[in-house]
Motif scaffolding. Structure first.
Motif, PDB file in Angstrom:
ATOM      1  N   ALA A  45       0.837  -1.208   0.000  1.00 48.53           N
ATOM      2  CA  ALA A  45       0.000   0.000   0.000  1.00 48.53           C
ATOM      3  C   ALA A  45       0.869   1.255   0.000  1.00 48.53           C
ATOM      4  CB  ALA A  45      -0.934  -0.005   1.205  1.00 48.53           C
ATOM      5  N   ALA A  48       2.208   1.873  -3.431  1.00 53.30           N
ATOM      6  CA  ALA A  48       1.186   2.500  -4.281  1.00 53.30           C
ATOM      7  C   ALA A  48       1.094   3.996  -3.992  1.00 53.30           C
ATOM      8  CB  ALA A  48      -0.172   1.829  -4.066  1.00 53.30           C
ATOM      9  N   ASP A  58      -6.400   8.310  -1.506  1.00 53.90           N
ATOM     10  CA  ASP A  58      -6.742   6.992  -2.039  1.00 53.90           C
ATOM     11  C   ASP A  58      -6.248   5.878  -1.130  1.00 53.90           C
ATOM     12  OD1 ASP A  58      -8.005   7.839  -4.449  1.00 53.90           O
ATOM     13  OD2 ASP A  58      -6.031   8.313  -5.258  1.00 53.90           O
ATOM     14  N   GLN A  61      -8.322   2.566  -1.159  1.00 58.22           N
ATOM     15  CA  GLN A  61      -8.140   1.833  -2.412  1.00 58.22           C
ATOM     16  C   GLN A  61      -6.754   1.205  -2.464  1.00 58.22           C
ATOM     17  OE1 GLN A  61     -10.609   1.230  -4.503  1.00 58.22           O
ATOM     18  NE2 GLN A  61      -9.286  -0.102  -5.683  1.00 58.22           N
ATOM     19  N   ASP A  62      -5.730   1.952  -2.029  1.00 57.23           N
ATOM     20  CA  ASP A  62      -4.369   1.401  -1.983  1.00 57.23           C
ATOM     21  C   ASP A  62      -4.331   0.153  -1.107  1.00 57.23           C
ATOM     22  OD1 ASP A  62      -3.488   3.519  -3.528  1.00 57.23           O
ATOM     23  OD2 ASP A  62      -2.544   4.587  -1.852  1.00 57.23           O
ATOM     24  N   GLU A  65      -6.241  -2.850  -2.757  1.00 56.38           N
ATOM     25  CA  GLU A  65      -5.464  -3.410  -3.857  1.00 56.38           C
ATOM     26  C   GLU A  65      -4.241  -4.152  -3.330  1.00 56.38           C
ATOM     27  OE1 GLU A  65      -4.703  -0.199  -6.594  1.00 56.38           O
ATOM     28  OE2 GLU A  65      -6.830  -0.038  -7.110  1.00 56.38           O
ATOM     29  N   ALA A  68      -5.306  -7.574  -2.062  1.00 60.50           N
ATOM     30  CA  ALA A  68      -5.536  -8.497  -3.174  1.00 60.50           C
ATOM     31  C   ALA A  68      -4.210  -8.963  -3.764  1.00 60.50           C
ATOM     32  CB  ALA A  68      -6.399  -7.826  -4.243  1.00 60.50           C
ATOM     33  N   GLU A  69      -3.265  -8.045  -3.913  1.00 57.85           N
ATOM     34  CA  GLU A  69      -1.954  -8.388  -4.462  1.00 57.85           C
ATOM     35  C   GLU A  69      -1.221  -9.393  -3.567  1.00 57.85           C
ATOM     36  OE1 GLU A  69       2.322  -6.127  -4.926  1.00 57.85           O
ATOM     37  OE2 GLU A  69       0.499  -4.939  -5.211  1.00 57.85           O
ATOM     38  N   ARG A  72      -2.925 -12.790  -3.744  1.00 58.04           N
ATOM     39  CA  ARG A  72      -2.606 -13.474  -5.008  1.00 58.04           C
ATOM     40  C   ARG A  72      -1.201 -14.077  -4.947  1.00 58.04           C
ATOM     41  NH1 ARG A  72      -5.088  -9.048  -7.392  1.00 58.04           N
ATOM     42  NH2 ARG A  72      -3.070  -8.057  -7.694  1.00 58.04           N
TER      43      ARG A  72
END
Length: 78
Positions: A45, A48, A58, A61-62, A65, A68-69, A72
């Motif tokens: 984060a 980002a 943001d 949102q950071d 994301e 999720a990264e 994954r």
């Protein structure tokens, strides 16, 4: 900036994301060392945030994301 809860809730104010400072990656955890999921998310984060030129606004949102990264990447390592 503070947000006020709807009437009937006691009228307390809660901090917004702009009131909460974003923490940079912890310097006491060397790069390349195994880190917790939270620390990995924090680092992603913050990366980002840096890519956006350090502009606030943001953070949520950071973080989403980054979660999720990291998830994954974790799934790919299993």
């Amino acid at each position: 900036m503070k947000s006020t809860l709807p009437s009937g809730s006691g009228g307390e104010t809660l901090p917004t994301t702009s009131d909460v400072p974003s923490d940079p990656p912890r310097p006491d955890v060397p790069a390349g060392e195994p880190v917790s999921r939270d620390e990995a998310i924090r680092r992603a984060a913050y990366a980002a945030y840096e890519r956006r030129g350090g502009q606030s606004g943001d953070e949520t949102q950071d973080w989403l994301e980054a979660e999720a990264e990291v998830d994954r990447q974790h799934q790919g390592n299993e």
